[in-house]
Design a protein around this motif. Structure first.
Motif, PDB file in Angstrom:
ATOM      1  N   ALA A 164      30.725  33.082 -40.495  1.00 16.73           N
ATOM      2  CA  ALA A 164      30.488  31.696 -40.911  1.00 16.73           C
ATOM      3  C   ALA A 164      30.004  30.835 -39.740  1.00 16.73           C
ATOM      4  N   ALA A 165      30.452  31.153 -38.521  1.00 24.81           N
ATOM      5  CA  ALA A 165      30.259  30.230 -37.403  1.00 24.81           C
ATOM      6  C   ALA A 165      28.934  30.397 -36.659  1.00 24.81           C
ATOM      7  N   PHE A 166      28.470  31.634 -36.507  1.00 26.43           N
ATOM      8  CA  PHE A 166      27.290  31.850 -35.658  1.00 26.43           C
ATOM      9  C   PHE A 166      26.003  31.879 -36.486  1.00 26.43           C
ATOM     10  N   GLU A 167      25.062  31.036 -36.112  1.00 24.74           N
ATOM     11  CA  GLU A 167      23.763  31.047 -36.795  1.00 24.74           C
ATOM     12  C   GLU A 167      23.044  32.341 -36.437  1.00 24.74           C
ATOM     13  N   GLY A 181      21.392  35.305 -32.597  1.00 22.74           N
ATOM     14  CA  GLY A 181      21.801  36.686 -32.316  1.00 22.74           C
ATOM     15  C   GLY A 181      23.043  36.773 -31.440  1.00 22.74           C
ATOM     16  N   GLU A 182      23.940  35.780 -31.542  1.00 22.33           N
ATOM     17  CA  GLU A 182      25.116  35.748 -30.662  1.00 22.33           C
ATOM     18  C   GLU A 182      26.356  36.409 -31.261  1.00 22.33           C
ATOM     19  N   ALA A 183      26.384  36.541 -32.578  1.00 24.09           N
ATOM     20  CA  ALA A 183      27.591  37.095 -33.218  1.00 24.09           C
ATOM     21  C   ALA A 183      27.775  38.558 -32.833  1.00 24.09           C
ATOM     22  N   LEU A 235      34.716  35.150 -23.826  1.00 23.75           N
ATOM     23  CA  LEU A 235      33.578  35.909 -24.353  1.00 23.75           C
ATOM     24  C   LEU A 235      33.002  35.252 -25.599  1.00 23.75           C
ATOM     25  N   LEU A 236      33.876  34.792 -26.480  1.00 23.65           N
ATOM     26  CA  LEU A 236      33.428  34.158 -27.726  1.00 23.65           C
ATOM     27  C   LEU A 236      34.387  33.038 -28.108  1.00 23.65           C
ATOM     28  N   LEU A 237      33.800  31.954 -28.586  1.00 28.92           N
ATOM     29  CA  LEU A 237      34.575  30.839 -29.140  1.00 28.92           C
ATOM     30  C   LEU A 237      33.887  30.465 -30.441  1.00 28.92           C
ATOM     31  N   ALA A 238      34.637  30.379 -31.521  1.00 33.81           N
ATOM     32  CA  ALA A 238      34.002  30.038 -32.801  1.00 33.81           C
ATOM     33  C   ALA A 238      34.976  29.298 -33.696  1.00 33.81           C
ATOM     34  N   VAL A 239      34.440  28.293 -34.383  1.00 30.79           N
ATOM     35  CA  VAL A 239      35.200  27.565 -35.402  1.00 30.79           C
ATOM     36  C   VAL A 239      34.354  27.555 -36.673  1.00 30.79           C
ATOM     37  N   ASP A 240      34.962  27.882 -37.779  1.00 28.34           N
ATOM     38  CA  ASP A 240      34.290  27.864 -39.074  1.00 28.34           C
ATOM     39  C   ASP A 240      33.713  26.462 -39.309  1.00 28.34           C
ATOM     40  N   GLN A 282      33.392  24.552 -41.718  1.00 28.08           N
ATOM     41  CA  GLN A 282      34.156  23.623 -42.568  1.00 28.08           C
ATOM     42  C   GLN A 282      35.351  22.986 -41.850  1.00 28.08           C
ATOM     43  N   PHE A 283      35.672  23.504 -40.640  1.00 31.66           N
ATOM     44  CA  PHE A 283      36.816  22.956 -39.902  1.00 31.66           C
ATOM     45  C   PHE A 283      36.404  22.355 -38.547  1.00 31.66           C
ATOM     46  N   ARG A 284      35.118  22.065 -38.378  1.00 34.97           N
ATOM     47  CA  ARG A 284      34.663  21.568 -37.067  1.00 34.97           C
ATOM     48  C   ARG A 284      34.922  20.076 -36.868  1.00 34.97           C
ATOM     49  N   ARG A 285      34.831  19.668 -35.602  1.00 38.43           N
ATOM     50  CA  ARG A 285      34.982  18.269 -35.166  1.00 38.43           C
ATOM     51  C   ARG A 285      36.339  17.687 -35.512  1.00 38.43           C
ATOM     52  N   ARG A 286      37.363  18.576 -35.486  1.00 40.16           N
ATOM     53  CA  ARG A 286      38.735  18.079 -35.587  1.00 40.16           C
ATOM     54  C   ARG A 286      39.568  18.572 -34.413  1.00 40.16           C
ATOM     55  N   GLY A 287      38.899  19.003 -33.366  1.00 41.17           N
ATOM     56  CA  GLY A 287      39.616  19.353 -32.150  1.00 41.17           C
ATOM     57  C   GLY A 287      40.032  20.812 -32.033  1.00 41.17           C
ATOM     58  N   LEU A 288      39.665  21.642 -33.020  1.00 39.52           N
ATOM     59  CA  LEU A 288      40.130  23.040 -32.960  1.00 39.52           C
ATOM     60  C   LEU A 288      39.455  23.822 -31.830  1.00 39.52           C
ATOM     61  N   GLY A 289      38.163  23.562 -31.598  1.00 39.70           N
ATOM     62  CA  GLY A 289      37.456  24.263 -30.516  1.00 39.70           C
ATOM     63  C   GLY A 289      38.113  23.943 -29.178  1.00 39.70           C
ATOM     64  N   ALA A 290      38.374  22.658 -28.939  1.00 35.66           N
ATOM     65  CA  ALA A 290      39.018  22.245 -27.684  1.00 35.66           C
ATOM     66  C   ALA A 290      40.412  22.861 -27.579  1.00 35.66           C
ATOM     67  N   LEU A 291      41.120  22.867 -28.685  1.00 32.26           N
ATOM     68  CA  LEU A 291      42.477  23.433 -28.688  1.00 32.26           C
ATOM     69  C   LEU A 291      42.447  24.926 -28.329  1.00 32.26           C
ATOM     70  N   ASN A 298      23.166  25.033 -26.140  1.00 28.79           N
ATOM     71  CA  ASN A 298      24.233  25.125 -27.147  1.00 28.79           C
ATOM     72  C   ASN A 298      25.065  23.836 -27.103  1.00 28.79           C
ATOM     73  N   PRO A 299      25.255  23.158 -28.259  1.00 25.23           N
ATOM     74  CA  PRO A 299      26.045  21.918 -28.260  1.00 25.23           C
ATOM     75  C   PRO A 299      27.467  22.112 -27.742  1.00 25.23           C
ATOM     76  N   ALA A 300      27.936  23.363 -27.696  1.00 28.47           N
ATOM     77  CA  ALA A 300      29.281  23.641 -27.170  1.00 28.47           C
ATOM     78  C   ALA A 300      29.404  23.178 -25.723  1.00 28.47           C
ATOM     79  N   GLU A 301      28.275  22.994 -25.021  1.00 28.29           N
ATOM     80  CA  GLU A 301      28.318  22.558 -23.616  1.00 28.29           C
ATOM     81  C   GLU A 301      29.107  21.255 -23.480  1.00 28.29           C
ATOM     82  N   ARG A 302      28.946  20.363 -24.447  1.00 23.71           N
ATOM     83  CA  ARG A 302      29.645  19.069 -24.381  1.00 23.71           C
ATOM     84  C   ARG A 302      31.157  19.291 -24.366  1.00 23.71           C
ATOM     85  N   LEU A 303      31.595  20.196 -25.220  1.00 19.38           N
ATOM     86  CA  LEU A 303      33.034  20.529 -25.287  1.00 19.38           C
ATOM     87  C   LEU A 303      33.500  21.104 -23.943  1.00 19.38           C
ATOM     88  N   TYR A 304      32.735  22.064 -23.415  1.00 19.24           N
ATOM     89  CA  TYR A 304      33.139  22.715 -22.163  1.00 19.24           C
ATOM     90  C   TYR A 304      33.192  21.702 -21.014  1.00 19.24           C
TER      91      TYR A 304
END
Ligand SMILES: CC(C)(COP(=O)(O)OP(=O)(O)OC[C@H]1O[C@@H](n2cnc3c(N)ncnc32)[C@H](O)[C@@H]1OP(=O)(O)O)[C@@H](O)C(=O)NCCC(=O)NCCS
Length: 155
Positions: free
Chosen positions: A18-21, A25-27, A76-81, A83-92, A117-123
């Motif tokens: 669900a998470a990787f587009e 080719g990252e999944a 190695l991998l970080l992923a959030v479905d 439907q559950f994004r932008r509620r702090g789960l990735g940071a957690l 990758n927009p994940a850069e902002r989180l990191y």
């Protein structure tokens, strides 16, 4: 190493799909995840939609897969479905990894990401800083080459 129960692998792979587009080719395949866990250096963590460790039979909302070698952890991998994004789960999930690395007495945590990758902002919010790059490291499904950027955080 944590033995990957069949149930955990199914839940982890559901988030992976669900998470990787597909474009990037990252999944990882299930086989790649299982093989990484067999090395004895890798571990995973599944988080519930409420931000807790998943209970038996509960749906996972996100996961980390990490490798810990010679006093350093690599995310190695970080992923959030989606439907559950932008509620702090990735940071957690990343904070949980930092907590585990600290508990093991480790000094640094690394990760590598495709440039843009927009994940850069989180990191960066958590304190990771860029420490290197590998030009043209990733290849998209359409053949485009994208740099990999390595980030590190001293803990
Ligand atoms: C990256 C990912 C794990 C973030 O998960 P998440 O649960 O949405 O992240 P959080 O809610 O904890 O986000 C924390 C902060 O990071 C930043 N952030 C997270 N996703 C972002 C996005 N798509 N665009 C911009 N900033 C983002 C924001 O500053 C956010 O805080 P805010 O929501 O208060 O603005 C998720 O988007 C994902 O699974 N992406 C696909 C897989 C991937 O690329 N993984 C990383 C490389 S392995």
């Amino acid at each position: 190493m944590k033995a990957a129960g069949q149930d955990d692998m199914t839940r982890l792979m559901a988030v992976m799909t669900a998470a990787f587009e597909p474009t990037w080719g990252e999944a990882w395949t299930r086989r790649q995840v299982e093989d990484s866990l067999l090395t004895g250096y890798c571990d995973y963590f599944l988080v519930s939609p409420e931000g807790k460790p998943v209970a038996s039979g509960e749906q996972a909302a996100g996961f980390t897969l990490s490798r810990s070698v010679a006093g350093e952890t690599e995310l190695l991998l970080l992923a959030v479905d989606p439907q559950f994004r932008r509620r702090g789960l990735g940071a957690l999930l990343v904070e949980n990894l930092l907590h585990c690395a600290r508990a093991k007495g480790e000094s640094r945590i690394f990760l590598e990401m495709r440039r843009g990758n927009p994940a850069e902002r989180l990191y960066r919010k958590i304190g990771f800083q860029p420490v290197g790059e590998r030009p043209n490291y990733y290849r998209t499904t359409s053949g485009e080459r994208i740099d990999a950027v390595t980030f590190a955080l001293s803990i």
